[in-house]
Motif scaffolding. Structure first.
Motif, PDB file in Angstrom:
ATOM      1  N   ALA A 118       0.813  -1.218   0.000  1.00 46.21           N
ATOM      2  CA  ALA A 118       0.000   0.000   0.000  1.00 46.21           C
ATOM      3  C   ALA A 118       0.848   1.270   0.000  1.00 46.21           C
ATOM      4  N   THR A 119       1.998   1.218   0.658  1.00 46.10           N
ATOM      5  CA  THR A 119       2.808   2.434   0.789  1.00 46.10           C
ATOM      6  C   THR A 119       3.904   2.545  -0.264  1.00 46.10           C
ATOM      7  N   GLY A 120       4.218   1.441  -0.915  1.00 44.09           N
ATOM      8  CA  GLY A 120       5.325   1.461  -1.872  1.00 44.09           C
ATOM      9  C   GLY A 120       6.673   1.337  -1.196  1.00 44.09           C
ATOM     10  N   ILE A 121       6.675   1.291   0.141  1.00 52.10           N
ATOM     11  CA  ILE A 121       7.922   1.104   0.880  1.00 52.10           C
ATOM     12  C   ILE A 121       8.358  -0.339   0.669  1.00 52.10           C
ATOM     13  N   THR A 122       9.614  -0.537   0.450  1.00 47.94           N
ATOM     14  CA  THR A 122      10.122  -1.891   0.328  1.00 47.94           C
ATOM     15  C   THR A 122      10.564  -2.376   1.704  1.00 47.94           C
ATOM     16  N   THR A 123      10.904  -3.621   1.806  1.00 46.80           N
ATOM     17  CA  THR A 123      11.333  -4.171   3.083  1.00 46.80           C
ATOM     18  C   THR A 123      12.847  -4.293   3.130  1.00 46.80           C
ATOM     19  N   VAL A 124      13.413  -4.108   4.293  1.00 48.39           N
ATOM     20  CA  VAL A 124      14.843  -4.272   4.490  1.00 48.39           C
ATOM     21  C   VAL A 124      15.275  -5.701   4.160  1.00 48.39           C
ATOM     22  N   PHE A 125      14.329  -6.625   4.213  1.00 46.85           N
ATOM     23  CA  PHE A 125      14.642  -8.033   3.950  1.00 46.85           C
ATOM     24  C   PHE A 125      15.164  -8.263   2.532  1.00 46.85           C
ATOM     25  N   THR A 126      14.920  -7.325   1.598  1.00 48.48           N
ATOM     26  CA  THR A 126      15.428  -7.496   0.234  1.00 48.48           C
ATOM     27  C   THR A 126      16.951  -7.533   0.206  1.00 48.48           C
ATOM     28  N   ASN A 127      17.570  -7.127   1.278  1.00 44.14           N
ATOM     29  CA  ASN A 127      19.037  -7.125   1.387  1.00 44.14           C
ATOM     30  C   ASN A 127      19.576  -8.386   2.050  1.00 44.14           C
ATOM     31  N   LEU A 128      18.721  -9.354   2.263  1.00 48.98           N
ATOM     32  CA  LEU A 128      19.112 -10.577   2.952  1.00 48.98           C
ATOM     33  C   LEU A 128      19.153 -11.755   1.986  1.00 48.98           C
ATOM     34  N   GLU A 129      20.122 -12.620   2.196  1.00 51.45           N
ATOM     35  CA  GLU A 129      20.272 -13.797   1.343  1.00 51.45           C
ATOM     36  C   GLU A 129      19.032 -14.684   1.452  1.00 51.45           C
ATOM     37  N   GLY A 130      18.570 -15.150   0.304  1.00 50.05           N
ATOM     38  CA  GLY A 130      17.436 -16.057   0.261  1.00 50.05           C
ATOM     39  C   GLY A 130      16.078 -15.388   0.246  1.00 50.05           C
ATOM     40  N   PHE A 131      16.033 -14.060   0.343  1.00 52.33           N
ATOM     41  CA  PHE A 131      14.739 -13.392   0.331  1.00 52.33           C
ATOM     42  C   PHE A 131      14.169 -13.451  -1.084  1.00 52.33           C
ATOM     43  N   PRO A 132      12.908 -13.819  -1.232  1.00 49.41           N
ATOM     44  CA  PRO A 132      12.341 -14.015  -2.575  1.00 49.41           C
ATOM     45  C   PRO A 132      12.216 -12.706  -3.356  1.00 49.41           C
ATOM     46  N   GLU A 133      12.651 -12.744  -4.599  1.00 47.87           N
ATOM     47  CA  GLU A 133      12.561 -11.566  -5.471  1.00 47.87           C
ATOM     48  C   GLU A 133      11.111 -11.176  -5.741  1.00 47.87           C
ATOM     49  N   ASP A 134      10.211 -12.156  -5.760  1.00 45.15           N
ATOM     50  CA  ASP A 134       8.808 -11.911  -6.101  1.00 45.15           C
ATOM     51  C   ASP A 134       7.915 -11.705  -4.878  1.00 45.15           C
ATOM     52  N   TRP A 135       8.486 -11.241  -3.781  1.00 40.68           N
ATOM     53  CA  TRP A 135       7.760 -11.159  -2.514  1.00 40.68           C
ATOM     54  C   TRP A 135       6.501 -10.299  -2.582  1.00 40.68           C
ATOM     55  N   LYS A 136       6.490  -9.257  -3.428  1.00 42.97           N
ATOM     56  CA  LYS A 136       5.304  -8.397  -3.498  1.00 42.97           C
ATOM     57  C   LYS A 136       4.124  -9.115  -4.142  1.00 42.97           C
ATOM     58  N   GLU A 137       4.406  -9.936  -5.142  1.00 41.09           N
ATOM     59  CA  GLU A 137       3.346 -10.682  -5.820  1.00 41.09           C
ATOM     60  C   GLU A 137       3.101 -12.037  -5.170  1.00 41.09           C
ATOM     61  N   ASN A 138       4.004 -12.449  -4.317  1.00 43.40           N
ATOM     62  CA  ASN A 138       3.946 -13.779  -3.738  1.00 43.40           C
ATOM     63  C   ASN A 138       4.084 -13.684  -2.207  1.00 43.40           C
ATOM     64  N   PRO A 139       3.036 -13.217  -1.533  1.00 42.90           N
ATOM     65  CA  PRO A 139       3.126 -13.052  -0.080  1.00 42.90           C
ATOM     66  C   PRO A 139       3.474 -14.348   0.653  1.00 42.90           C
ATOM     67  N   ASP A 140       3.070 -15.490   0.077  1.00 37.80           N
ATOM     68  CA  ASP A 140       3.403 -16.761   0.719  1.00 37.80           C
ATOM     69  C   ASP A 140       4.914 -16.970   0.779  1.00 37.80           C
TER      70      ASP A 140
END
Length: 186
Positions: A118-140
């Protein structure tokens, strides 16, 4: 049947088994963790991608600025506290996310994904190994990452156990109003 509300006026501690729960109950995304005297919360530990320390630290500054501009920006998460830690255990830089909040694990992670969307803010987790690239479209996938990196605590303590953030803020508003009333009486 009336259930007794936990007593917030007496400090309490809870020792938690290694699994993170006393009796296995399944939530939408895995085991549910108990509400403790510190309310709900979790700790995530994951390795930081090479060269991303400055980006992670800058993200902390972004959160600070976001809250300064909009104090209720993270309100949907029903947070008490967040604590972020960077540390090296000899195998590279790691990030620890500690959050204490009023909702259960599943609701918190769902609310976080929704808030980021909703805010367009990304998560700090994008800087962590193994974090899914498609996290916005794939909440699971986001939730699975959080589950995979969750490290259950084995002791939680509350000086004012089981009190929600809203209850604490209400008590502080009453204190301020009472202090103001006493000041006006002098």
């Amino acid at each position: 049947m009336v259930t007794k509300r936990p007593d917030w006026s007496t400090p309490a501690a809870m020792a938690i088994p290694p699994e993170g729960y006393f009796e296995l109950e399944r939530g939408r995304y895995g085991p549910t963790y108990p509400k403790t005297p510190a309310c709900h919360g979790f700790s995530i530990i994951a390795k930081v991608k090479d060269g991303r320390e400055d980006v992670v630290r800058a993200y902390g500054k972004t959160i600070e600025e976001t809250i300064a501009a909009s104090p209720d920006a993270l309100a949907p998460l029903r947070l008490h506290y967040l604590r972020w830690v960077l540390f090296d255990v000899g195998s590279g830089l790691h990030f620890q996310y500690q959050g204490i909040f009023d909702t259960d694990f599943d609701k918190y992670t769902e609310d976080a994904v929704q808030l980021f969307g909703a805010t367009g803010i990304t998560t700090v987790f994008t800087n962590l190994e193994g974090f899914p690239e498609d996290w916005k479209e794939n909440p699971d996938a986001f939730i699975q990452f959080v589950r995979d990196h969750q490290v259950p605590s084995f002791l939680e303590y509350g000086e004012y156990p089981y009190a929600t953030a809203d209850e604490i803020k209400k008590a502080l508003r009453l204190k301020a109003a009472f202090s103001e009333m006493l000041d006006q009486m002098q």
